[in-house]
Design an enzyme around this catalytic site. Structure first.
Site, PDB file in Angstrom:
ATOM      1  N   TYR A   1      20.283 112.037 -16.091  1.00 49.56           N
ATOM      2  CA  TYR A   1      21.482 111.416 -16.660  1.00 49.56           C
ATOM      3  C   TYR A   1      22.603 112.449 -16.659  1.00 49.56           C
ATOM      4  CZ  TYR A   1      24.812 108.910 -19.426  1.00 49.56           C
ATOM      5  OH  TYR A   1      25.973 108.268 -19.817  1.00 49.56           O
TER       6      TYR A   1
ATOM      7  N   GLN B   1      22.130 102.046 -21.740  1.00 46.48           N
ATOM      8  CA  GLN B   1      21.683 101.094 -20.705  1.00 46.48           C
ATOM      9  C   GLN B   1      21.152 101.828 -19.466  1.00 46.48           C
ATOM     10  OE1 GLN B   1      24.616 101.262 -22.128  1.00 46.48           O
ATOM     11  NE2 GLN B   1      26.321 101.187 -20.695  1.00 46.48           N
TER      12      GLN B   1
ATOM     13  N   ASN C   1      25.829 111.533 -24.898  1.00 44.96           N
ATOM     14  CA  ASN C   1      26.304 111.339 -26.269  1.00 44.96           C
ATOM     15  C   ASN C   1      25.180 110.747 -27.144  1.00 44.96           C
ATOM     16  OD1 ASN C   1      26.197 108.642 -25.638  1.00 44.96           O
ATOM     17  ND2 ASN C   1      28.409 108.360 -25.502  1.00 44.96           N
TER      18      ASN C   1
ATOM     19  N   SER D   1      26.505 121.628 -28.864  1.00 38.44           N
ATOM     20  CA  SER D   1      26.350 123.046 -28.480  1.00 38.44           C
ATOM     21  C   SER D   1      26.430 123.991 -29.682  1.00 38.44           C
ATOM     22  CB  SER D   1      27.452 123.439 -27.507  1.00 38.44           C
ATOM     23  OG  SER D   1      27.346 122.662 -26.372  1.00 38.44           O
TER      24      SER D   1
ATOM     25  N   GLN E   1      32.049 127.885 -27.079  1.00 39.74           N
ATOM     26  CA  GLN E   1      31.177 126.749 -27.409  1.00 39.74           C
ATOM     27  C   GLN E   1      31.835 125.797 -28.383  1.00 39.74           C
ATOM     28  OE1 GLN E   1      28.201 126.240 -25.445  1.00 39.74           O
ATOM     29  NE2 GLN E   1      29.684 127.661 -24.573  1.00 39.74           N
TER      30      GLN E   1
ATOM     31  N   HIS F   1      33.321 122.578 -26.995  1.00 45.73           N
ATOM     32  CA  HIS F   1      32.520 121.477 -26.451  1.00 45.73           C
ATOM     33  C   HIS F   1      32.654 120.199 -27.257  1.00 45.73           C
ATOM     34  CE1 HIS F   1      30.276 122.635 -22.988  1.00 45.73           C
ATOM     35  NE2 HIS F   1      29.976 123.802 -23.511  1.00 45.73           N
TER      36      HIS F   1
ATOM     37  N   ASP G   1      26.221 129.402 -18.755  1.00 44.15           N
ATOM     38  CA  ASP G   1      26.551 127.980 -18.563  1.00 44.15           C
ATOM     39  C   ASP G   1      26.722 127.639 -17.091  1.00 44.15           C
ATOM     40  OD1 ASP G   1      26.493 127.179 -21.152  1.00 44.15           O
ATOM     41  OD2 ASP G   1      28.661 127.159 -21.463  1.00 44.15           O
TER      42      ASP G   1
ATOM     43  N   GLU H   1     -22.051 114.548 -32.753  1.00 44.17           N
ATOM     44  CA  GLU H   1     -20.908 113.638 -32.925  1.00 44.17           C
ATOM     45  C   GLU H   1     -21.379 112.188 -32.975  1.00 44.17           C
ATOM     46  OE1 GLU H   1     -17.707 114.298 -30.147  1.00 44.17           O
ATOM     47  OE2 GLU H   1     -17.043 116.074 -31.230  1.00 44.17           O
TER      48      GLU H   1
ATOM     49  N   HIS I   1     -23.069 109.770 -24.543  1.00 46.05           N
ATOM     50  CA  HIS I   1     -22.589 111.027 -23.944  1.00 46.05           C
ATOM     51  C   HIS I   1     -23.790 111.932 -23.641  1.00 46.05           C
ATOM     52  CE1 HIS I   1     -18.737 109.743 -25.527  1.00 46.05           C
ATOM     53  NE2 HIS I   1     -18.120 110.815 -25.058  1.00 46.05           N
TER      54      HIS I   1
HETATM   55  N1  LIG Z   1      23.765 120.307 -24.000  1.00 52.10           N
HETATM   56  C1  LIG Z   1      24.270 120.294 -22.776  1.00 52.10           C
HETATM   57  O1  LIG Z   1      23.800 120.993 -21.891  1.00 52.10           O
HETATM   58  C2  LIG Z   1      25.443 119.401 -22.475  1.00 52.10           C
HETATM   59  C3  LIG Z   1      26.057 119.453 -21.216  1.00 52.10           C
HETATM   60  C4  LIG Z   1      27.065 118.552 -20.950  1.00 52.10           C
HETATM   61  C5  LIG Z   1      27.475 117.618 -21.920  1.00 52.10           C
HETATM   62  N2  LIG Z   1      26.886 117.626 -23.145  1.00 52.10           N
HETATM   63  C6  LIG Z   1      27.242 116.656 -24.180  1.00 52.10           C
HETATM   64  O2  LIG Z   1      27.090 115.342 -23.663  1.00 52.10           O
HETATM   65  C7  LIG Z   1      27.959 114.458 -24.350  1.00 52.10           C
HETATM   66  C8  LIG Z   1      28.688 113.568 -23.347  1.00 52.10           C
HETATM   67  O3  LIG Z   1      29.202 112.458 -24.019  1.00 52.10           O
HETATM   68  P1  LIG Z   1      30.258 111.468 -23.385  1.00 52.10           P
HETATM   69  O4  LIG Z   1      30.519 110.414 -24.383  1.00 52.10           O
HETATM   70  O5  LIG Z   1      31.408 112.248 -22.843  1.00 52.10           O
HETATM   71  O6  LIG Z   1      29.547 110.841 -22.096  1.00 52.10           O
HETATM   72  P2  LIG Z   1      28.223 109.962 -21.933  1.00 52.10           P
HETATM   73  O7  LIG Z   1      28.115 109.678 -20.470  1.00 52.10           O
HETATM   74  O8  LIG Z   1      27.071 110.590 -22.592  1.00 52.10           O
HETATM   75  O9  LIG Z   1      28.526 108.600 -22.699  1.00 52.10           O
HETATM   76  C9  LIG Z   1      29.335 107.586 -22.173  1.00 52.10           C
HETATM   77  C10 LIG Z   1      28.593 106.265 -22.351  1.00 52.10           C
HETATM   78  O10 LIG Z   1      28.381 106.007 -23.744  1.00 52.10           O
HETATM   79  C11 LIG Z   1      28.273 104.641 -23.934  1.00 52.10           C
HETATM   80  N3  LIG Z   1      28.999 104.221 -25.144  1.00 52.10           N
HETATM   81  C12 LIG Z   1      30.233 104.610 -25.534  1.00 52.10           C
HETATM   82  N4  LIG Z   1      30.569 103.984 -26.685  1.00 52.10           N
HETATM   83  C13 LIG Z   1      29.534 103.167 -27.014  1.00 52.10           C
HETATM   84  C14 LIG Z   1      29.271 102.273 -28.085  1.00 52.10           C
HETATM   85  N5  LIG Z   1      30.157 102.081 -29.062  1.00 52.10           N
HETATM   86  N6  LIG Z   1      28.099 101.627 -28.120  1.00 52.10           N
HETATM   87  C15 LIG Z   1      27.168 101.822 -27.150  1.00 52.10           C
HETATM   88  N7  LIG Z   1      27.377 102.657 -26.100  1.00 52.10           N
HETATM   89  C16 LIG Z   1      28.533 103.331 -26.036  1.00 52.10           C
HETATM   90  C17 LIG Z   1      28.860 103.964 -22.732  1.00 52.10           C
HETATM   91  O11 LIG Z   1      27.859 103.275 -22.089  1.00 52.10           O
HETATM   92  C18 LIG Z   1      29.353 105.081 -21.837  1.00 52.10           C
HETATM   93  O12 LIG Z   1      28.991 104.835 -20.500  1.00 52.10           O
HETATM   94  C19 LIG Z   1      28.906 115.338 -25.175  1.00 52.10           C
HETATM   95  O13 LIG Z   1      28.486 115.283 -26.517  1.00 52.10           O
HETATM   96  C20 LIG Z   1      28.699 116.736 -24.582  1.00 52.10           C
HETATM   97  O14 LIG Z   1      28.908 117.772 -25.523  1.00 52.10           O
HETATM   98  C21 LIG Z   1      25.873 118.494 -23.428  1.00 52.10           C
HETATM   99  N1  LIG Z   2      27.211 125.111 -23.057  1.00 52.26           N
HETATM  100  C1  LIG Z   2      26.699 123.795 -22.677  1.00 52.26           C
HETATM  101  C2  LIG Z   2      25.310 123.654 -23.270  1.00 52.26           C
HETATM  102  O1  LIG Z   2      25.327 123.850 -24.618  1.00 52.26           O
HETATM  103  C3  LIG Z   2      26.600 123.565 -21.212  1.00 52.26           C
HETATM  104  C4  LIG Z   2      27.896 123.570 -20.474  1.00 52.26           C
HETATM  105  C5  LIG Z   2      28.251 122.782 -19.433  1.00 52.26           C
HETATM  106  N2  LIG Z   2      29.486 123.159 -19.053  1.00 52.26           N
HETATM  107  C6  LIG Z   2      29.876 124.143 -19.803  1.00 52.26           C
HETATM  108  N3  LIG Z   2      28.914 124.396 -20.708  1.00 52.26           N
HETATM  109 ZN   LIG Z   3      29.267 125.500 -22.493  1.00 47.93          ZN
END
Ligand SMILES: NC(=O)c1ccc[n+]([C@@H]2O[C@H](COP(=O)([O-])OP(=O)(O)OC[C@H]3O[C@@H](n4cnc5c(N)ncnc54)[C@H](O)[C@@H]3O)[C@@H](O)[C@H]2O)c1
Ligand SMILES: N[C@H](CO)Cc1c[nH]c[nH+]1
Ligand SMILES: [Zn+2]
Length: 432
Positions: free
Chosen positions: A129, A191, A214, A237, A259, A262, A361, A415, A420
């Site tokens: 994803y 979905q 998210n 993050s 960070q 983010h 990163d 057992e 067995h």
């Molecule tokens: N830990 C990591 O390595 C890392 C790396 C990149 C991104 N991230 C995190 O990933 C997250 C990305 O989130 P995003 O929102 O930008 O993209 P996303 O692709 O995760 O979410 C978008 C999707 O959320 C759904 N959505 C939105 N509102 C909704 C609702 N009300 N009900 C149901 N579904 C809903 C929709 O289907 C939409 O396609 C951020 O929190 C970011 O910090 C983490």
């Molecule tokens: N720091 C994030 C993970 O916590 C990953 C990321 C993607 N792009 C930049 N940073």
């Molecule tokens: Zn980062």
């Protein structure tokens, strides 16, 4: 940033606060996510199209859900050639680092005729994803896909939400192409996770889903776990810096902000033995923030989870870091390697003033998908093993089994499992 003297009480409050950021605390979305999963299970593609229209404001159909070769070519026209080259260099580093994690099947034959072993094979199909809502993360594409590639996964599919124009971010598409993704589907959110967990007319059911997202994505992964394997439930993050009086306050401030930008729920914490450094870092943070493009997010995250903690000794700093178990830990002390030996819990450790967190990163090679919310106590960075599965191999000769058959019968009888015991005994009884 607020400066706090670390006490037993302030530490307890801080640890409780940090835990609130975990996706496990967002139960209010669970029923909405469960409904989306059920609807996709029953409705297949049609359910996906209707959610894509609702959440991503994009009309989708079976003819357009899969990204075409032409769309990838188009992406190459849109993205700066230098950026493409940088992604290729980064991919080479990530691949090289993960190749060191590869383990081969092993067999251990003994002279008495026993052979024990472990057959190690990649999973057949992986689903990655890639978030596409608020921002695009081509680096996360590389970090998720390349370990699967190195593991030898034959079919790697990717899902990411389309924009309202039905297109996917070009950087994301190029990263997928560089990493060798086989199929890309335009669908996001819960979905997309349901589609990969159960399959639809267009999207294949996968064995394992990895990748950040998210809260809807995180909770959907949690709900589908068991039907499908998942990497982890990634939270916002986190960066923790341990620094003494020798650290450069500008570097510490800049790294904390990296960070904080983010997410409003990101945490940025400095633990230091030096009050002078604490004051200087606080000033440098304010100077930097004023000129950064994501100022609003940074200010909110610092307000929520930004702390400078004053401690009496580096040992106290190490103990606290081990309790926080941060996703990223930077050590900016006189002897960072000595300090590192005291750290038990952290997703990734960055040592010395030229190892700032964004190096990990984007470029160094280790994975940036790391355990968050204190889960570094028991989880590891995403790695090649996540895409491998193991099968035990057991082969005994008659003489080898004969030597120990009574031990097994004894165990089974104790057992109460006489069938067995019988399955062993029958091999050594004289037939009538
Ligand atoms: N830990 C990591 O390595 C890392 C790396 C990149 C991104 N991230 C995190 O990933 C997250 C990305 O989130 P995003 O929102 O930008 O993209 P996303 O692709 O995760 O979410 C978008 C999707 O959320 C759904 N959505 C939105 N509102 C909704 C609702 N009300 N009900 C149901 N579904 C809903 C929709 O289907 C939409 O396609 C951020 O929190 C970011 O910090 C983490
Ligand atoms: N720091 C994030 C993970 O916590 C990953 C990321 C993607 N792009 C930049 N940073
Ligand atoms: Zn980062």
């Amino acid at each position: 940033m607020r400066i706090v003297k670390l006490t037993a009480e302030s530490k307890k409050g801080l640890l409780e606060d940090l835990l609130q950021r975990s996706p496990n605390h967002y139960g209010q979305y669970e029923s909405a996510v469960a409904e989306i999963i059920e609807t996709v299970k029953k409705g297949g593609d049609e359910a996906l199209f209707s959610y894509t229209e609702k959440f991503d404001h994009c009309k989708m159909d079976a003819a357009h859900i899969r990204v075409t070769r032409e769309e990838i070519d188009e992406a190459y026209q849109k993205v700066d050639a230098d950026f493409v080259e940088v992604m290729k260099k980064s991919a080479a580093n990530i691949r090289a680092f993960h190749e060191k994690q590869l383990r081969n099947s092993w067999f251990d034959p003994k002279p008495d005729g026993t052979i024990l072993g472990m057959k190690i094979l990649p999973i057949a199909i992986a689903g990655v994803y890639v978030p596409g809502g608020k921002a695009a993360y081509p680096s996360s594409v590389l970090m998720n896909v390349l370990p699967a590639k190195v593991a030898g996964v034959e079919r790697i599919i990717m899902t990411t939400p389309p924009g309202a124009d039905g297109k996917v971010n070009p950087g994301t598409l190029i990263a997928a192409h560089i990493a060798g993704v086989d199929e890309i589907y335009k669908v996001g959110g819960a979905q997309a996770i349901a589609a990969m967990a159960f399959g639809t007319q267009s999207i294949p059911k996968v064995d394992k889903i990895t990748g950040p997202g998210n809260i809807f994505v995180a909770l959907a992964k949690k709900a589908c776990f068991g039907y499908v394997s998942i990497d982890s439930i990634a939270g916002p993050s986190e960066i923790l810096v341990i620094a003494d009086e020798t650290a450069n306050p500008r570097y510490v401030a800049a790294d904390l902000l990296s960070q904080a930008e983010h997410d409003e729920l990101a945490s940025a914490i400095l633990i230091t033995t030096s009050k002078t450094l604490a004051d200087q870092v606080s000033i440098e943070v304010d100077r930097f923030v004023a000129n950064l493009s994501r100022r609003e997010i940074i200010e909110k995250s610092l307000n929520n989870y930004g702390y400078i903690l004053l401690v009496d000794s580096l040992d106290e700093a190490a103990d606290t870091a081990n309790e926080i178990a941060s996703e990223h830990l930077e050590i900016l002390t006189k002897d960072p390697f000595a300090m590192m030996t005291k750290i038990r819990n952290a997703g990734a450790i960055f040592l010395g003033e030229y190892s700032s967190e964004p190096l990990g990163d984007y470029f160094a090679g280790p994975n940036h998908v790391l355990p968050t919310n204190g889960t570094a106590r028991f989880f590891s960075p995403l790695n090649v093993n996540d895409f491998l599965k193991k099968t035990s191999i057991i082969s005994y000769s008659r003489p080898a089994l004969e030597k120990i058959h009574q031990d097994i019968e004894c165990f089974a009888e104790n057992e109460g499992l006489t069938a067995h015991a019988n399955s062993i005994r029958v091999r050594f009884e004289k037939e009538d």
